[in-house]
Design an enzyme around this catalytic site. Structure first.
Site, PDB file in Angstrom:
ATOM      1  N   ASP A 162      22.623 -11.235  37.963  1.00 29.85           N
ATOM      2  CA  ASP A 162      23.897 -10.668  38.394  1.00 29.85           C
ATOM      3  C   ASP A 162      23.802  -9.166  38.057  1.00 29.85           C
ATOM      4  O   ASP A 162      22.990  -8.759  37.218  1.00 29.85           O
ATOM      5  CB  ASP A 162      25.089 -11.327  37.705  1.00 29.85           C
ATOM      6  CG  ASP A 162      26.390 -11.014  38.453  1.00 29.85           C
ATOM      7  OD1 ASP A 162      26.409 -10.090  39.297  1.00 29.85           O
ATOM      8  OD2 ASP A 162      27.415 -11.679  38.186  1.00 29.85           O
TER       9      ASP A 162
HETATM   10  C1  BGC Z   1      29.437  -9.947  40.564  1.00 29.06           C
HETATM   11  C2  BGC Z   1      28.591 -10.601  41.642  1.00 29.06           C
HETATM   12  C3  BGC Z   1      28.323  -9.613  42.737  1.00 29.06           C
HETATM   13  C4  BGC Z   1      27.648  -8.396  42.139  1.00 29.06           C
HETATM   14  C5  BGC Z   1      27.344  -7.317  43.152  1.00 29.06           C
HETATM   15  C6  BGC Z   1      28.828  -8.648  40.077  1.00 29.06           C
HETATM   16  O1  BGC Z   1      29.667  -7.973  39.215  1.00 29.06           O
HETATM   17  O2  BGC Z   1      29.602 -10.825  39.473  1.00 29.06           O
HETATM   18  O3  BGC Z   1      29.238 -11.733  42.137  1.00 29.06           O
HETATM   19  O4  BGC Z   1      27.555 -10.206  43.733  1.00 29.06           O
HETATM   20  O5  BGC Z   1      28.490  -7.811  41.164  1.00 29.06           O
HETATM   21  O6  BGC Z   1      28.511  -6.724  43.593  1.00 29.06           O
END
Ligand code: BGC
Length: 802
Positions: A237
């Protein structure tokens, strides 16, 4: 083609690379792009959020998040609405459209679906997730992945695993026993991986039983790859990387976003030092190359998106996902010849999606008011509109209520558009209550008091309380219905379509009734899932606790009768699935769809088993008078529980019941079945039949989970959060500087919800994440010095300078 189809080509490619080139592949080159190999003319690919539409923007590459100004894309209904359709084919169709838009925007991997289980109705991100039930979540996810990937575009199923709260998600240690993980929190991922092989899996920010998910051998190695046969790539993530070298050892392939090469250098250094096997780097780099080759192969000539067609699909999906919760005296559908007073500022400015990384810059957006007006116009009706509350905060304002009440008195019907303003739920923070703003509650009661023909249409991402339920005649739950929610509302309210959605989650009567609340987001460093399997309807049905609306519940404008259910057992040892069939007839006057649910109950088990567990469902769309068969098959696993001693799925030779239900509580048929399988089993007592709802440390220990004390917030470390260091003079300065930087990242955002989300995000940010944020400018040495200074270790700090 799937990345795995490029395995050989990727191996050959990797063989041409030097160590630094290989390690460079293990992280991105920007926020959204992977690393190209310029020397070999090997172009990068781009990934993009998110689950219900694309958030893509060129300016991303300039380094900001673009939460509010990404390229126009269709904002389809959010996961919570889609899941309420219980319609895998529809989810696949929506996902195909998202895949198509990805092609047109040059995006190779869509960062979704999100399949975390709704452990508590308070999780700020519940709107992005499907259900409290793992089977339903898994089915929806499988459909989504197949849809996107059919277009040659990848997906990233997220967030793996046990990321069920937003509070302190970047450092929290989620402690869960294995049986609960296997039966509740992992199966949605498992179903999706086994059935649709997502190109990528995104690991969660949190730790799982003491180990960060991105460094968790058990999770990424044993479970995901060895047991489920995952063939794709694991991506972090965004900013989740804790110890990159440990991540490499656990098979965490790709760090996102870019960390300015900092971590790649560390990995290369370990190889040179001989403490990390280069073959491991080759394997990971190979998987990155496979993904990039698949992404490159999926590229098509730029084409136009037919936004009108996607708008129509989004409207159809929003119709299917709406749930009729109350319809006293068949107040709905309203006649378009009526004088309808529409109350609620959402009529002008709809609440149609959630805030955070999934936020789409909707290509089209209709106002409910316009669609409602258009619907009555040709039929001689009238729509009168009063705002009733301010759309951003729904602040206390008796005058707005008084105006609405005055207008409501003379109406044939009142339609109140209510729910949660944007600021009340978002990625980045959890809700603290199930209430909707008191202004909206008071408004509903006040208009209902002068006009009993009041209907409430709700827009919210997760369950709310309805203190006025007994005062109104109708309630229609639209959830966050996407950019075409207005059309869905008008079609359903005036009877052009018949509601058929059913709840994919329980609406409790009170927050205290939810077992997870015993330990939910109440400690900055640790959360223990003490309620075990008692999640959602599994708990409420087992302990016969009343709820506001049960899982699987939803009304219709028509009626359905169920015939005799039949069980077809080819082999009672379950070596072949058993088949359950029930005939359903539409006995009403309009065409409508019924969602038939199949639950399994074990009787006389030697361990605790929830009273019923969803193991199948079927949706039938029937004309008046028409009969159709709802039929599903149940394999061995549908009857099994996780035996945490033997570490395997086990079926006991006891009596089972297969329950056919119109909801989790509306049972239409019960079919007995006794499998001829393994010998009986003697549990250790814990999780035995007398297991309490909330488990103590000792009981969890007997289940194999050693609850550990939460990590101390002192001394400060790489994992200290901004909120934790804020009290220190240096911490304050770091906080202020990071805040400034974050503002630039969230640029263009004057939006209060983006502001609030940014603040919450900042508070939960660990020091180590500053390295990524600074694109590697904050070196290891400087970070060590900061930590030493925060701890008052001046000499160590000085030493780290040299
Ligand atoms: C989120 C993800 C997301 C990623 C990119 C993260 O903070 O938890 O779900 O895909 O950011 O935006």
């Amino acid at each position: 083609m799937h990345p795995k189809d490029f395995r050989e080509q990727a191996l050959n490619f990797v063989a041409q690379l030097g160590l630094e080139e290989k390690t460079s592949l293990l992280s991105g080159s920007s926020f959204w792009d992977l690393q190209p190999i310029v020397r070999l003319d090997f172009p990068a690919i781009t990934v993009s959020d998110g689950p219900h539409g694309l958030r893509t923007q060129d300016a991303f590459r300039a380094g900001h998040l673009g939460l509010t100004d990404s390229a126009p894309a269709t904002c389809f209904p959010t996961a919570v609405t889609l899941a309420s359709s219980w319609d895998e084919a529809l989810v696949r169709e929506v996902a195909e459209a998202i895949g198509h838009e990805a092609q047109t925007l040059g995006v190779s991997v869509v960062l979704g679906p999100g399949v975390n289980i709704k452990r508590s109705p308070l999780c700020g991100r519940n709107f992005e997730y499907f259900s409290e039930d793992p089977f339903l979540s898994g089915r929806m996810a499988a459909g989504f992945i197949q849809g996107v990937q059919s277009k040659g575009i990848g997906t990233s199923i997220k967030h793996f695993a046990a990321n069920n709260q937003e509070g302190n998600r970047m450092v929290i240690d989620t402690q869960v026993d294995e049986r609960t993980l296997r039966e509740i929190y992992l199966p949605a991922f498992e179903i999706a991986v086994r059935e649709s092989q997502p190109w990528t899996v995104m690991h969660a920010y949190n730790r799982l039983n003491g180990v960060y998910c991105g460094e968790n051998d058990w999770l990424l190695g044993q479970v995901l790859r060895d047991e489920w046969g995952f063939e794709g790539l694991v991506v972090s993530d965004w900013g989740a990387t804790n110890d990159r070298v440990a991540g490499v050892r656990s098979g965490m392939d790709l760090e996102m976003p870019a960390s300015g090469g900092l971590n790649d250098t560390k990995v290369a250094h370990e190889v040179v030092e001989g403490s990390l096997d280069e073959a491991l780097v080759d394997r990971l780099a190979g998987r990155v190359v496979e993904l990039m080759l698949a992404g490159q192969a999926g590229r098509v000539e730029p084409q136009e998106t037919d936004f009108d067609a996607h708008q129509a699909l989004a409207e159809r999906a929003a119709v299917q996902g709406a749930v009729l919760l109350k319809n006293q005296d068949q107040i709905l559908p309203l006649k378009p010849s009526m004088k309808v007073v529409v109350v609620g500022a959402f009529a002008e400015k709809p609440r149609f999606q959630g805030a955070g990384s999934s936020q789409v810059n909707a290509a089209q957006l209709e106002a409910p008011l316009d669609r409602l007006r258009a619907a009555v116009k040709a039929q001689g009706g009238e729509v009168v509109y009063l705002p009733g509350y301010d759309v951003e905060f729904a602040r206390h304002d008796p005058a707005l209520i008084a105006d609405a009440v005055e207008a409501a008195k003379s109406a044939d019907a009142v339609l109140v558009l209510a729910g949660l303003p944007l600021l009340f739920e978002s990625e980045g923070f959890d809700r603290s209550t199930l209430d909707i703003p008191s202004q909206i509650n008071a408004l509903i009661s006040a208009v209902a008091a002068v006009n009993p023909r009041t209907v409430v249409a709700l827009s919210n991402g997760s369950p709310v309380l309805m203190p006025w339920l007994g005062e109104v005649a109708g309630v229609l739950e639209l959830y966050l219905a996407g950019q075409a929610g207005a059309g869905a509302l008008a079609r359903l309210v005036f009877g052009e379509d018949c509601p058929s959605g059913k709840l994919a989650e329980t609406f409790p009567l009170a927050l205290e009734d939810v077992p997870a609340q015993a330990d939910f987001a109440d400690h900055p460093r640790r959360v223990v899932y003490r309620e075990g399997l008692n999640v959602g309807y599994r708990y409420f049905t087992t302990y016969k606790k009343p709820v506001l609306f049960p899982f699987g519940f939803g009304l219709s404008y028509t009626k359905f009768s169920y015939g005799k259910a039949q069980l077809d057992v080819a082999r009672d040892d379950l070596s072949e699935p058993v088949r359950v069939t029930v005939a359903v007839t539409n006995t009403g006057d309009v065409r409508g769809a019924e969602i038939v649910q199949f639950y399994v109950r074990q009787k006389g088990a030697s361990v605790f088993r929830p009273d019923r567990e969803l193991k199948g469902f079927a949706k039938l769309c029937l004309d008046p008078g028409e009969t159709g068969d709802a039929s599903i098959s149940l394999d061995r696993r549908a009857f099994a529980f996780w035996d945490d001693e033997a570490k395997r799925w086990r079926v006991e030779p006891t009596d089972f019941e297969i329950i056919v239900g119109a909801s989790s509580e509306e049972i239409r048929a019960v079919l007995p079945f006794r499998p001829a399988v393994d010998a009986s089993y003697n549990s250790r007592g814990a999780f035995g039949i007398d297991t309490p709802v909330i488990l103590s440390d000792e009981q969890l220990c007997a289940l194999g989970l050693r609850v550990t004390a939460p990590e101390d917030s002192r001394p400060f470390s790489r994992n200290s959060t901004m909120a934790e260091i804020r009290g220190h003079w240096l911490g304050r300065r770091i906080y202020a500087k990071t805040e400034k930087q974050m503002r630039a990242m969230f640029s263009g955002a004057t939006d209060p919800v983006v502001e609030k989300m940014g603040q919450e995000f900042l508070k939960g940010l660990p020091l180590r994440a500053l390295q990524t944020l600074s694109s590697g400018a904050l070196t290891e040495k400087r970070l060590d010095m900061i930590i030493a200074l925060l701890n008052g270790h001046w000499i160590t700090a000085l030493r780290s300078l040299f």
